[in-house]
Scaffold this motif. Structure first.
Motif, PDB file in Angstrom:
ATOM      1  N   LEU A  85       0.832  -1.201   0.000  1.00  0.00           N
ATOM      2  CA  LEU A  85       0.000   0.000   0.000  1.00  0.00           C
ATOM      3  C   LEU A  85       0.866   1.251   0.000  1.00  0.00           C
ATOM      4  O   LEU A  85       0.646   2.182  -0.792  1.00  0.00           O
ATOM      5  CB  LEU A  85      -0.922  -0.014   1.225  1.00  0.00           C
ATOM      6  N   GLU A  86       1.867   1.285   0.894  1.00  0.00           N
ATOM      7  CA  GLU A  86       2.709   2.473   1.005  1.00  0.00           C
ATOM      8  C   GLU A  86       3.466   2.746  -0.296  1.00  0.00           C
ATOM      9  O   GLU A  86       3.539   3.882  -0.766  1.00  0.00           O
ATOM     10  CB  GLU A  86       3.690   2.320   2.169  1.00  0.00           C
ATOM     11  N   MET A  87       4.034   1.698  -0.899  1.00  0.00           N
ATOM     12  CA  MET A  87       4.770   1.883  -2.156  1.00  0.00           C
ATOM     13  C   MET A  87       3.851   2.364  -3.272  1.00  0.00           C
ATOM     14  O   MET A  87       4.228   3.214  -4.098  1.00  0.00           O
ATOM     15  CB  MET A  87       5.452   0.570  -2.560  1.00  0.00           C
ATOM     16  N   THR A  88       2.631   1.840  -3.329  1.00  0.00           N
ATOM     17  CA  THR A  88       1.681   2.221  -4.380  1.00  0.00           C
ATOM     18  C   THR A  88       1.238   3.670  -4.214  1.00  0.00           C
ATOM     19  O   THR A  88       1.213   4.438  -5.186  1.00  0.00           O
ATOM     20  CB  THR A  88       0.459   1.292  -4.357  1.00  0.00           C
ATOM     21  N   VAL A  89       0.882   4.043  -2.978  1.00  0.00           N
ATOM     22  CA  VAL A  89       0.453   5.431  -2.727  1.00  0.00           C
ATOM     23  C   VAL A  89       1.605   6.398  -3.002  1.00  0.00           C
ATOM     24  O   VAL A  89       1.414   7.483  -3.566  1.00  0.00           O
ATOM     25  CB  VAL A  89      -0.073   5.583  -1.280  1.00  0.00           C
ATOM     26  N   ALA A  90       2.822   6.001  -2.627  1.00  0.00           N
ATOM     27  CA  ALA A  90       3.997   6.845  -2.898  1.00  0.00           C
ATOM     28  C   ALA A  90       4.182   7.019  -4.411  1.00  0.00           C
ATOM     29  O   ALA A  90       4.421   8.133  -4.894  1.00  0.00           O
ATOM     30  CB  ALA A  90       5.243   6.227  -2.280  1.00  0.00           C
ATOM     31  N   TYR A  91       4.045   5.917  -5.159  1.00  0.00           N
ATOM     32  CA  TYR A  91       4.173   5.974  -6.627  1.00  0.00           C
ATOM     33  C   TYR A  91       3.166   6.963  -7.220  1.00  0.00           C
ATOM     34  O   TYR A  91       3.514   7.823  -8.046  1.00  0.00           O
ATOM     35  CB  TYR A  91       3.956   4.561  -7.182  1.00  0.00           C
ATOM     36  N   ASN A  92       1.912   6.860  -6.784  1.00  0.00           N
ATOM     37  CA  ASN A  92       0.874   7.762  -7.286  1.00  0.00           C
ATOM     38  C   ASN A  92       1.154   9.212  -6.897  1.00  0.00           C
ATOM     39  O   ASN A  92       1.018  10.128  -7.714  1.00  0.00           O
ATOM     40  CB  ASN A  92      -0.500   7.336  -6.746  1.00  0.00           C
ATOM     41  N   LYS A  96       8.115  -0.115  -9.373  1.00  0.00           N
ATOM     42  CA  LYS A  96       7.373   1.119  -9.661  1.00  0.00           C
ATOM     43  C   LYS A  96       8.121   2.330  -9.113  1.00  0.00           C
ATOM     44  O   LYS A  96       8.221   3.379  -9.769  1.00  0.00           O
ATOM     45  CB  LYS A  96       5.970   1.051  -9.057  1.00  0.00           C
ATOM     46  N   LEU A  97       8.663   2.188  -7.922  1.00  0.00           N
ATOM     47  CA  LEU A  97       9.443   3.295  -7.351  1.00  0.00           C
ATOM     48  C   LEU A  97      10.737   3.492  -8.122  1.00  0.00           C
ATOM     49  O   LEU A  97      11.227   4.621  -8.265  1.00  0.00           O
ATOM     50  CB  LEU A  97       9.743   3.003  -5.876  1.00  0.00           C
ATOM     51  N   LEU A  98      11.301   2.394  -8.627  1.00  0.00           N
ATOM     52  CA  LEU A  98      12.514   2.505  -9.429  1.00  0.00           C
ATOM     53  C   LEU A  98      12.233   3.326 -10.696  1.00  0.00           C
ATOM     54  O   LEU A  98      13.082   4.112 -11.143  1.00  0.00           O
ATOM     55  CB  LEU A  98      13.024   1.105  -9.779  1.00  0.00           C
ATOM     56  N   LEU A  99      11.029   3.167 -11.263  1.00  0.00           N
ATOM     57  CA  LEU A  99      10.644   3.974 -12.422  1.00  0.00           C
ATOM     58  C   LEU A  99      10.606   5.461 -12.080  1.00  0.00           C
ATOM     59  O   LEU A  99      10.965   6.312 -12.893  1.00  0.00           O
ATOM     60  CB  LEU A  99       9.277   3.533 -12.957  1.00  0.00           C
ATOM     61  N   ILE A 100      10.175   5.773 -10.868  1.00  0.00           N
ATOM     62  CA  ILE A 100      10.155   7.180 -10.430  1.00  0.00           C
ATOM     63  C   ILE A 100      11.584   7.718 -10.353  1.00  0.00           C
ATOM     64  O   ILE A 100      11.865   8.844 -10.801  1.00  0.00           O
ATOM     65  CB  ILE A 100       9.461   7.319  -9.058  1.00  0.00           C
ATOM     66  N   GLN A 101      12.506   6.906  -9.816  1.00  0.00           N
ATOM     67  CA  GLN A 101      13.909   7.332  -9.746  1.00  0.00           C
ATOM     68  C   GLN A 101      14.472   7.557 -11.155  1.00  0.00           C
ATOM     69  O   GLN A 101      15.154   8.558 -11.415  1.00  0.00           O
ATOM     70  CB  GLN A 101      14.728   6.264  -9.017  1.00  0.00           C
ATOM     71  N   ALA A 153       2.492   0.947 -14.876  1.00  0.00           N
ATOM     72  CA  ALA A 153       3.955   0.892 -14.829  1.00  0.00           C
ATOM     73  C   ALA A 153       4.545   0.555 -16.191  1.00  0.00           C
ATOM     74  O   ALA A 153       5.589   1.091 -16.579  1.00  0.00           O
ATOM     75  CB  ALA A 153       4.392  -0.134 -13.784  1.00  0.00           C
ATOM     76  N   LYS A 154       3.875  -0.330 -16.948  1.00  0.00           N
ATOM     77  CA  LYS A 154       4.394  -0.693 -18.276  1.00  0.00           C
ATOM     78  C   LYS A 154       4.412   0.518 -19.199  1.00  0.00           C
ATOM     79  O   LYS A 154       5.376   0.737 -19.943  1.00  0.00           O
ATOM     80  CB  LYS A 154       3.548  -1.812 -18.880  1.00  0.00           C
ATOM     81  N   ASP A 155       3.346   1.317 -19.165  1.00  0.00           N
ATOM     82  CA  ASP A 155       3.293   2.511 -20.025  1.00  0.00           C
ATOM     83  C   ASP A 155       4.382   3.511 -19.646  1.00  0.00           C
ATOM     84  O   ASP A 155       5.021   4.111 -20.519  1.00  0.00           O
ATOM     85  CB  ASP A 155       1.923   3.181 -19.906  1.00  0.00           C
ATOM     86  N   LEU A 156       4.596   3.683 -18.341  1.00  0.00           N
ATOM     87  CA  LEU A 156       5.643   4.612 -17.893  1.00  0.00           C
ATOM     88  C   LEU A 156       7.015   4.093 -18.305  1.00  0.00           C
ATOM     89  O   LEU A 156       7.868   4.859 -18.769  1.00  0.00           O
ATOM     90  CB  LEU A 156       5.571   4.797 -16.378  1.00  0.00           C
ATOM     91  N   LYS A 157       7.231   2.777 -18.159  1.00  0.00           N
ATOM     92  CA  LYS A 157       8.518   2.194 -18.543  1.00  0.00           C
ATOM     93  C   LYS A 157       8.787   2.403 -20.036  1.00  0.00           C
ATOM     94  O   LYS A 157       9.895   2.778 -20.435  1.00  0.00           O
ATOM     95  CB  LYS A 157       8.538   0.710 -18.218  1.00  0.00           C
ATOM     96  N   ASP A 158       7.774   2.181 -20.878  1.00  0.00           N
ATOM     97  CA  ASP A 158       7.958   2.350 -22.329  1.00  0.00           C
ATOM     98  C   ASP A 158       8.298   3.797 -22.674  1.00  0.00           C
ATOM     99  O   ASP A 158       9.161   4.067 -23.518  1.00  0.00           O
ATOM    100  CB  ASP A 158       6.694   1.923 -23.075  1.00  0.00           C
TER     101      ASP A 158
END
Length: 625
Positions: free
Chosen positions: A62-69, A129-134, A189-194
Motif C-alpha cells: 500500500l505504502e509503495m503504491t500510494v507513494a508511486y501515485n 514502480k518506485l525505481l521507475l520514479i527514480q 507501470a508498463k506505459d511509464l517504462k515504455d
C-alpha cells in the motif's frame, strides 16, 4: 490488533477513490486542470498518514503504491529534488521492514541494497514502480550515467559489472510491471517504462549529437523510431534522424525524414526549419524559400496545447529544457521572416522580398523596437541592417520613393551616434588587443561607432542610387557626396593594413572592408553622374579614386575608359579597357552585405559603341605601325 488491517483497507479504498477520479478526468473530452492538483493534495495527505506510523510489511504494498501515485501527481507542483528526497524516505522505510543494513545515503547504494533485499519477494513489482520514479527524476535532469548505473543494477541483480552500454541495458531491462487490481495506480507501470525507455534513448542520441558523434546518435534515433510513441514524439524522432543524416553528408536522406516528420505532425516546426537549411546547403533557393514560407505560416497558426492535466508524464517533461531546446530548434517568428525576406532578395524574388521586409519592419515598429540598439536574438542582424536590406529590395523592385523613406529612417536614427572623426589603430600580428583610438574607445564601442558610420553612409548611398534611377542627377550627386562625407570619417592609421596580418580582429577587418566597398561605390556613382552631366574632369577624379579604394570593379573600369575616351586620352583608355577585360568584377569585400550588391548590376551599361571605337583605334594603330 485488529485495527491496523481495517485501517489499511480504508487507506486502500481512499487511494482507489483518488485514482478513479483521476481516470475519469483523464478520459474526459476537456480535462479539468484543477483535478490533478486536487488528486495530488489528497494523495499526499494519504501518504503522510501512512508514513506517520512505523513501517510494516503488511502495509508495504500500500505504502509503495500510494507513494508511486503521489510522486506522479506531484510533477509540476514539486521540484525534482523534493520528490527525490521523499522517494529516498520511502525506500528507507521499505528497507527498514526488510531488516536491511543501510550504510550510505547515496541513491545508487540504496537501490543496490533494495534490489538485493527484495529480489525474490512479492514486493518486487512495487519496488520496481518506485525505481521507475527514480529513473524518471534522473532523466528529467539528464543524468544518463546514473540511469545507466540504475538499469545495470536491476539487470545484474544488484551487482555492477564492467563495461556496459546504456541502450543495451535499457533494451534488456526486465522490470516486473504487473499491476495489483486491489491497488489502483495513476499510470500503468508498463506505459511509464515504455515512455522512459524511448525518451532516454532520445536523450542519449541528443547527447551524442552535441558531442558530434553523429553515427552513434543516428543509431539511437533509429532504435527510438522502432518503438511505439505519441505522434508528436515520433515527428521529433524523425527530425533528429534527419539532422543526424544531414551531419553525415546525406542531405537527401535527411530531407526524406524531415518530410516524414511533417507528415506525422505538421506543427513540427523544427523539421521545416532543418529542411530549409538542407535546401540551402544543396543550393536549391526555390525549395529553401518554400520551406521557409511553410515554416512562417505554421508558426503564425495558434498553438494548440493539451491541458497539463491531460497527461501525468509528458515527453517534454522527461527530456528537460536543454534537450527540448535542441530538439525543437526553431528561430523566432521575426528571425524566420527576416531569413525568408533575405533569401527572396538574395535570389532575385524582389517583389516577395519587399513584402516580407515590410511586414517585418511593421512588426518591429509595432513592438516599439529601438532602431539602433535592439537585436532580437543571437542570429538576428542589427535593426538598421534590416532597414538597409529592405531599401535594397525596394530599389530592385523599382519602388524608389519607398526606398528613400526607409533610408531616411536609418539616417535620422543614427544621427546622434555618429562621431565627427574616428581613427582606427588596427592591431598587427602578435598584438593581443586592439589599440586605442583618438577618443580612447574600447574595442566593442569602436566597432559600434564604425557601424553607425557605415549604416548612415550606406543609407545615403542607397538614396543616391534611388535618385539616379529617378533620373534626378543633381540629387543623386548630393547624396553620393553625403555618403562619401560620412564614410571618410573613419580613418585607418596603418596605411598598409591590407597587406599585414591583423591578428584577432576579423570583425573589425570585415567592417573596414565593407566601408571601403561602400566608399568605392559612392565615388563611382558620383563619377557616373558627373559623366552624365558632362563634367568629365570630376568624373575622371571620382572614378580613379573609386578604383584606388575598391579595385577590381569591372563596371568602374569601363566607365573610366569611357571618360578617358571622351577626353581624347586614347592610350590610357586602351589600358583601362584591357584592365576591365582582365577583371572578374571583384570588390574589396569578399562577401559584401546584401545592401551593397545593387550597384554592380545597376551600373552595367551597353559599351558596344565604345568597344567598336577602341577596336577601330587598335586596328588603325596596327596599320600605322
Amino acid at each position: 490488533m485488529s485495527a491496523t488491517p481495517c485501517l489499511a483497507d480504508l487507506w486502500s479504498e481512499e487511494n482507489n477513490t483518488i485514482i478513479v477520479r483521476w481516470k475519469q478526468n483523464e478520459r474526459a473530452v476537456q480535462p479539468v486542470q484543477d483535478v490533478r492538483k486536487r488528486c495530488y493534495s489528497e494523495s499526499l495527505k494519504l501518504l503522510q498518514k501512512i508514513q506517520g506510523i512505523p513501517a510494516a510489511t503488511e502495509r508495504l504494498k500500500l505504502e509503495m503504491t500510494v507513494a508511486y501515485n503521489t510522486f506522479l501527481f506531484s510533477l509540476g507542483f514539486s521540484h525534482p529534488s523534493e520528490i527525490e528526497e521523499n522517494l529516498t524516505r520511502t525506500l528507507l522505510r521499505a528497507l527498514e521492514t526488510a531488516g536491511s543494513q543501510v550504510v550510505s545515503s547515496d541513491p545508487c547504494k540504496l537501490w543496490q541494497v533494495g534490489l538485493q533485499s527484495f529480489d525474490t519477494t512479492v514486493y518486487v513489482p512495487y519496488l520496481h514502480k518506485l525505481l521507475l520514479i527514480q529513473w524518471m527524476l534522473w532523466l528529467m535532469e539528464c543524468q544518463l550515467d546514473r540511469i545507466l548505473s540504475l538499469t545495470t543494477l536491476t539487470n545484474h541483480k544488484g551487482e555492477l559489472p564492467g563495461a556496459v552500454n546504456l541502450q543495451t541495458e535499457i533494451r534488456n531491462l526486465a522490470l516486473r510491471t504487473e499491476d495489483d487490481s486491489s491497488l489502483m495506480v495513476a499510470k500503468a507501470a508498463k506505459d511509464l517504462k515504455d515512455l522512459l525507455h524511448i525518451c532516454t534513448v532520445i536523450a542519449h542520441g541528443v547527447k551524442q549529437m552535441n558531442e558530434k558523434k553523429y553515427s552513434e546518435a543516428l543509431q539511437a534515433f533509429q532504435e527510438a523510431k522502432g518503438r511505439p510513441s505519441p505522434r508528436r514524439l515520433l515527428a521529433q524522432i524523425h527530425t533528429l534522424t534527419g539532422q543526424s543524416l544531414a551531419k553525415l553528408a546525406q542531405p537527401h536522406c535527411a530531407l526524406h525524414f524531415f518530410r516524414k516528420a511533417v507528415e506525422v505532425d505538421f506543427p513540427c516546426h523544427s523539421a521545416l526549419y532543418e529542411g530549409a537549411l538542407v535546401f540551402r546547403q544543396l543550393g536549391n533557393p526555390a525549395a529553401e524559400i518554400e520551406a521557409l514560407r511553410l515554416l512562417y505560416s505554421a508558426v503564425q497558426l495558434p498553438t494548440v496545447k493539451c491541458p497539463s492535466s491531460a497527461s501525468l508524464v509528458s515527453p517534454d517533461l522527461l527530456l528537460g529544457a536543454e534537450q527540448m531546446t535542441f530538439i525543437n530548434r526553431v528561430p523566432s517568428p521575426s528571425l524566420i521572416l527576416y531569413t525568408l525576406a533575405h533569401a527572396c532578395a538574395l535570389n532575385g524574388s524582389f517583389s516577395d522580398g519587399v513584402e516580407y521586409y515590410l511586414d517585418l519592419l511593421a512588426s518591429l515598429q509595432s513592438d516599439s523596437k529601438d532602431l539602433v540598439h535592439t537585436g532580437i536574438g543571437t542570429s538576428f542582424p542589427r535593426i538598421p541592417v534590416v532597414y538597409l536590406e529592405a531599401a535594397y529590395a525596394l530599389l530592385k523592385a523599382q519602388k524608389y520613393s519607398d526606398a528613400l523613406v526607409i533610408c531616411e529612417e536609418v539616417i535620422t536614427s543614427t544621427l546622434d551616434f555618429i562621431p565627427e572623426r574616428l581613427m582606427l589603430d588596427l592591431p598587427m600580428e602578435n598584438q593581443q588587443t586592439p589599440g586605442p583610438t583618438t577618443v580612447n574607445l574600447d574595442y566593442d564601442v569602436m566597432l559600434e561607432n564604425v557601424d553607425f558610420v557605415l549604416w548612415a553612409g550606406t543609407a545615403h548611398l542607397l538614396q543616391a542610387q534611388a535618385y539616379w534611377k529617378l533620373k534626378d542627377t543633381k540629387e543623386a550627386i548630393t547624396n553620393f557626396t553625403r555618403a562619401i562625407n560620412q564614410l571618410v570619417k573613419v580613418f585607418i592609421k596603418q596605411k598598409d593594413w591590407k597587406q599585414k596580418n591583423l591578428g584577432n580582429t576579423e570583425a573589425m577587418v570585415d567592417r573596414v572592408l565593407t566601408l571601403e566597398a561602400a566608399k568605392g561605390q559612392a565615388l563611382a556613382g558620383r563619377g557616373v553622374c558627373f559623366l552624365e552631366k558632362g563634367q568629365l574632369k570630376e568624373a575622371l577624379r571620382d572614378l580613379h579614386l573609386s578604383l584606388q579604394i575598391s579595385p577590381g570593379c569591372r563596371n568602374t573600369e569601363m566607365w573610366l575608359t569611357e571618360v578617358l575616351w571622351r577626353l581624347d586620352r586614347r592610350e590610357e583608355a586602351l589600358i583601362h579597357w584591357r584592365e576591365s577585360h582582365n577583371t572578374t568584377n571583384n570588390i574589396t569585400s569578399k562577401n559584401p552585405p546584401l545592401y551593397l550588391q545593387a550597384w554592380q548590376e545597376d551600373t552595367a551599361f551597353d559599351f558596344s559603341g565604345l568597344q567598336k571605337k577602341i577596336e577601330d583605334h587598335i586596328q588603325a594603330s596596327n596599320v600605322k605601325t
